[in-house]
Enzyme design. Structure first.
Site, PDB file in Angstrom:
ATOM      1  N   SER A 119     -47.673 -63.367  69.052  1.00  0.00           N
ATOM      2  CA  SER A 119     -46.964 -62.278  69.727  1.00  0.00           C
ATOM      3  C   SER A 119     -47.935 -61.395  70.488  1.00  0.00           C
ATOM      4  CB  SER A 119     -46.211 -61.446  68.695  1.00  0.00           C
ATOM      5  OG  SER A 119     -47.107 -60.977  67.719  1.00  0.00           O
ATOM      6  N   GLU A 152     -41.282 -66.359  76.070  1.00  0.00           N
ATOM      7  CA  GLU A 152     -42.378 -66.015  76.984  1.00  0.00           C
ATOM      8  C   GLU A 152     -43.345 -67.191  76.983  1.00  0.00           C
ATOM      9  OE1 GLU A 152     -43.703 -61.480  77.192  1.00  0.00           O
ATOM     10  OE2 GLU A 152     -43.726 -62.212  75.145  1.00  0.00           O
TER      11      GLU A 152
HETATM   12  N1  3HC Z   1     -31.168 -65.951  61.964  1.00  0.00           N
HETATM   13  C1  3HC Z   1     -30.213 -66.655  62.590  1.00  0.00           C
HETATM   14  N2  3HC Z   1     -29.066 -66.109  63.006  1.00  0.00           N
HETATM   15  C2  3HC Z   1     -28.887 -64.791  62.803  1.00  0.00           C
HETATM   16  C3  3HC Z   1     -29.851 -64.003  62.164  1.00  0.00           C
HETATM   17  C4  3HC Z   1     -31.035 -64.630  61.730  1.00  0.00           C
HETATM   18  N3  3HC Z   1     -32.019 -63.949  61.136  1.00  0.00           N
HETATM   19  N4  3HC Z   1     -29.397 -62.731  62.106  1.00  0.00           N
HETATM   20  C5  3HC Z   1     -28.180 -62.736  62.695  1.00  0.00           C
HETATM   21  N5  3HC Z   1     -27.883 -63.967  63.115  1.00  0.00           N
HETATM   22  C6  3HC Z   1     -26.676 -64.399  63.801  1.00  0.00           C
HETATM   23  C7  3HC Z   1     -25.518 -64.208  62.876  1.00  0.00           C
HETATM   24  O1  3HC Z   1     -25.322 -65.371  62.077  1.00  0.00           O
HETATM   25  C8  3HC Z   1     -24.381 -63.954  63.832  1.00  0.00           C
HETATM   26  O2  3HC Z   1     -23.809 -65.133  64.280  1.00  0.00           O
HETATM   27  P1  3HC Z   1     -22.351 -65.573  63.778  1.00  0.00           P
HETATM   28  O3  3HC Z   1     -21.716 -64.454  63.039  1.00  0.00           O
HETATM   29  O4  3HC Z   1     -21.671 -65.916  65.052  1.00  0.00           O
HETATM   30  O5  3HC Z   1     -22.658 -66.746  62.921  1.00  0.00           O
HETATM   31  C9  3HC Z   1     -25.026 -63.327  65.045  1.00  0.00           C
HETATM   32  O6  3HC Z   1     -26.432 -63.558  64.917  1.00  0.00           O
HETATM   33  C10 3HC Z   1     -24.757 -61.856  65.075  1.00  0.00           C
HETATM   34  O7  3HC Z   1     -25.166 -61.320  63.837  1.00  0.00           O
HETATM   35  P2  3HC Z   1     -24.447 -60.127  63.090  1.00  0.00           P
HETATM   36  O8  3HC Z   1     -22.999 -60.113  63.462  1.00  0.00           O
HETATM   37  O9  3HC Z   1     -24.786 -60.212  61.637  1.00  0.00           O
HETATM   38  O10 3HC Z   1     -25.186 -58.839  63.572  1.00  0.00           O
HETATM   39  P3  3HC Z   1     -25.474 -58.334  65.045  1.00  0.00           P
HETATM   40  O11 3HC Z   1     -24.309 -58.541  65.934  1.00  0.00           O
HETATM   41  O12 3HC Z   1     -26.053 -56.991  64.880  1.00  0.00           O
HETATM   42  O13 3HC Z   1     -26.630 -59.302  65.587  1.00  0.00           O
HETATM   43  C11 3HC Z   1     -28.921 -59.530  65.955  1.00  0.00           C
HETATM   44  C12 3HC Z   1     -27.830 -59.437  64.902  1.00  0.00           C
HETATM   45  C13 3HC Z   1     -28.736 -60.794  66.794  1.00  0.00           C
HETATM   46  C14 3HC Z   1     -30.228 -59.619  65.181  1.00  0.00           C
HETATM   47  C15 3HC Z   1     -28.825 -58.262  66.880  1.00  0.00           C
HETATM   48  O14 3HC Z   1     -28.793 -57.105  66.108  1.00  0.00           O
HETATM   49  C16 3HC Z   1     -29.988 -58.159  67.837  1.00  0.00           C
HETATM   50  O15 3HC Z   1     -30.009 -58.796  68.863  1.00  0.00           O
HETATM   51  N6  3HC Z   1     -30.971 -57.328  67.476  1.00  0.00           N
HETATM   52  C17 3HC Z   1     -32.187 -57.163  68.271  1.00  0.00           C
HETATM   53  C18 3HC Z   1     -33.103 -58.295  67.976  1.00  0.00           C
HETATM   54  C19 3HC Z   1     -34.369 -58.191  68.747  1.00  0.00           C
HETATM   55  O16 3HC Z   1     -34.625 -57.271  69.502  1.00  0.00           O
HETATM   56  N7  3HC Z   1     -35.211 -59.187  68.537  1.00  0.00           N
HETATM   57  C20 3HC Z   1     -36.537 -59.192  69.142  1.00  0.00           C
HETATM   58  C21 3HC Z   1     -37.496 -58.640  68.167  1.00  0.00           C
HETATM   59  S1  3HC Z   1     -39.106 -58.519  68.846  1.00  0.00           S
HETATM   60  C22 3HC Z   1     -39.747 -60.028  68.654  1.00  0.00           C
HETATM   61  O17 3HC Z   1     -39.195 -60.929  68.077  1.00  0.00           O
HETATM   62  C23 3HC Z   1     -41.128 -60.184  69.201  1.00  0.00           C
HETATM   63  C24 3HC Z   1     -42.133 -60.224  68.109  1.00  0.00           C
HETATM   64  O18 3HC Z   1     -43.344 -60.630  68.679  1.00  0.00           O
HETATM   65  C25 3HC Z   1     -42.346 -58.907  67.427  1.00  0.00           C
END
Ligand code: 3HC
Length: 283
Positions: A119, A152
Site C-alpha cells: 500500500s 492501482e
Molecule cells: N469482504 C467481502 N465482502 C464484504 C466485506 C468483506 N470484508 N464487507 C462487506 N462485504 C460485502 C457484504 O457481503 C455486502 O454484500 P451483500 O450483502 O450483497 O452480500 C456488501 O459488501 C455491503 O456490505 P454491508 O451491507 O454489510 O455494509 P456496507 O453497505 O456498509 O458496505 C463496505 C460495506 C463495502 C465495506 C462499505 O462500507 C465501503 O465501501 N466502505 C469503504 C471501504 C473503503 O474505503 N475501502 C478502502 C480502504 S483503503 C485501502 O484498502 C487501501 C489500503 O492500502 C489501506
C-alpha cells in the site's frame, strides 16, 4: 503472455481476497502462506464469502464449486515454479517483502511477473533486489477486495511497458478498474485518503467534534460509505500511522505529520476493529 496460473503469497484478509477474485475469474490460484493456521483461515473466509454469494444468487452452486476447484493451498515458495504471476500480499515490511522477492526471483519461471500488493512501499526498491526489475510491478487492491473495484497499478522506475500491459489486462479480467500510477510515496489512493483520515483525527484531538459527529459529517455531507474514523478502524490504526509516516518521510513535508492522538492510540494497542478497540469499541 497470458496470465493463467497465479500464486498469492500471504493468506491474510488481502491475500485471501485477491486469491478469491482471481479464482472467480477463471484463473488457477495457489494461496501460499508459511503459517498453516493463516492458510486455513484464509480458505475459510473465501468459502464463507462464496457461500454468501450463492445465497444472494450472485453465483450458482456449480460456479462456487468450480471456483474452489481452481484454488489450492501451498506452504512453500518453491511452488512458485508453476506460476506465471506471483502476487505478494504479506505485511508492510520492506525486509520481509524483499526477502520474499529474492526467493521468488530464483524460483519463479524466467518470464513470470512478480507483483506486490504493497500500500505504500516503493516498487522500485523491491524490484531492485531481483534480476528481473522490468517484470516487477505494484498491484494495490483495496479492502474488501471482492467488493472494491479499484486496482492501482504501480510502475517502478524499471517496470517495462509489456509488464504493465499484461497486468492492466489481467486487472480488467478480474472485473476491476485499473489506474496507472507512478512510484511515489502513498501512490494515489493513500496519498489522498490518509491525510483525510489524519485530519479527521486532528479534528477529534483538537476537541472540535465527537467521533460520531466527525463521521456523520463525511457520511451525510459527502456521501462517503463510512466516516473517516470508522474507516481508520476498519483499515487498522497501525496501518494508517505507518502510511502517514511513509508520506511524512517520503516528501519531508510537515503537512503529512501524523496526529499525536493517532500515535497514542497505536501505542496503547488500540488498533481499530482487529484489536476490538479504536475510535469505536467492537465485540
Ligand atoms: N469482504 C467481502 N465482502 C464484504 C466485506 C468483506 N470484508 N464487507 C462487506 N462485504 C460485502 C457484504 O457481503 C455486502 O454484500 P451483500 O450483502 O450483497 O452480500 C456488501 O459488501 C455491503 O456490505 P454491508 O451491507 O454489510 O455494509 P456496507 O453497505 O456498509 O458496505 C463496505 C460495506 C463495502 C465495506 C462499505 O462500507 C465501503 O465501501 N466502505 C469503504 C471501504 C473503503 O474505503 N475501502 C478502502 C480502504 S483503503 C485501502 O484498502 C487501501 C489500503 O492500502 C489501506
Amino acid at each position: 503472455m497470458e496470465i493463467k496460473r497465479v500464486m498469492v503469497v500471504g493468506a491474510g484478509q488481502m491475500g485471501a481476497g485477491i486469491a478469491q477474485v482471481c479464482a472467480q475469474s477463471g484463473l488457477k490460484v495457489q494461496l501460499n502462506d508459511n503459517n498453516a493456521v493463516a492458510l486455513e483461515r484464509g480458505m475459510q473466509t473465501i468459502q464463507k464469502l462464496l457461500d454468501r454469494s450463492v445465497l444472494k444468487k450472485r453465483i450458482t452452486e456449480q460456479e462456487k464449486l468450480e471456483t474452489l476447484q481452481r484454488l489450492s493451498v501451498s506452504e512453500t515458495l518453491q511452488d512458485a515454479s508453476k506460476a506465471n504471476l506471483i502476487i505478494e500480499a504479506v505485511i508492510e515490511n520492506m525486509e520481509v517483502k524483499t526477502n520474499i522477492f529474492r526467493q521468488l526471483d530464483v524460483i519463479a519461471p524466467a518470464d513470470a511477473i512478480l507483483a506486490s500488493n504493497t500500500s505504500s512501499l516503493p516498487i522500485t526498491e523491491i524490484a531492485a533486489v531481483t534480476d528481473r526489475p522490468e517484470q516487477v510491478i505494484g498491484m494495490h487492491f483495496m479492502n474488501p477486495v471482492p467488493v472494491m473495484k479499484l486496482v492501482e497499478i504501480i510502475r517502478g522506475l524499471q517496470t517495462s511497458d509489456q509488464t504493465y500491459q499484461i497486468i492492466e489486462d489481467m486487472a480488467k479480467k478480474l472485473s476491476k478498474t485499473p489506474i496507472a500510477v507512478n512510484d511515489f510515496p502513498g501512490f494515489v489512493s493513500n496519498r489522498i485518503l490518509m491525510p483525510m483520515i489524519n485530519e479527521a483525527i486532528y479534528t477529534l484531538y483538537e476537541g472540535i467534534a465527537s467521533v460520531e459527529d466527525i463521521d456523520t459529517s463525511m457520511k451525510l455531507g459527502m456521501n462517503h460509505p463510512m466516516g473517516p474514523l470508522t474507516l481508520a478502524d476498519f483499515i487498522g490504526l497501525d496501518t494508517c500511522l505507518y502510511i502517514m509516516e511513509v508520506l511524512h518521510e517520503g516528501f519531508a513535508d510537515s503537512k503529512y505529520r501524523p496526529c499525536p492522538l493517532l500515535r497514542q492510540y497505536v501505542k496503547a494497542g488500540w488498533l481499530g476493529k482487529k484489536s476490538g478497540k479504536g475510535f469505536y469499541v467492537y465485540n
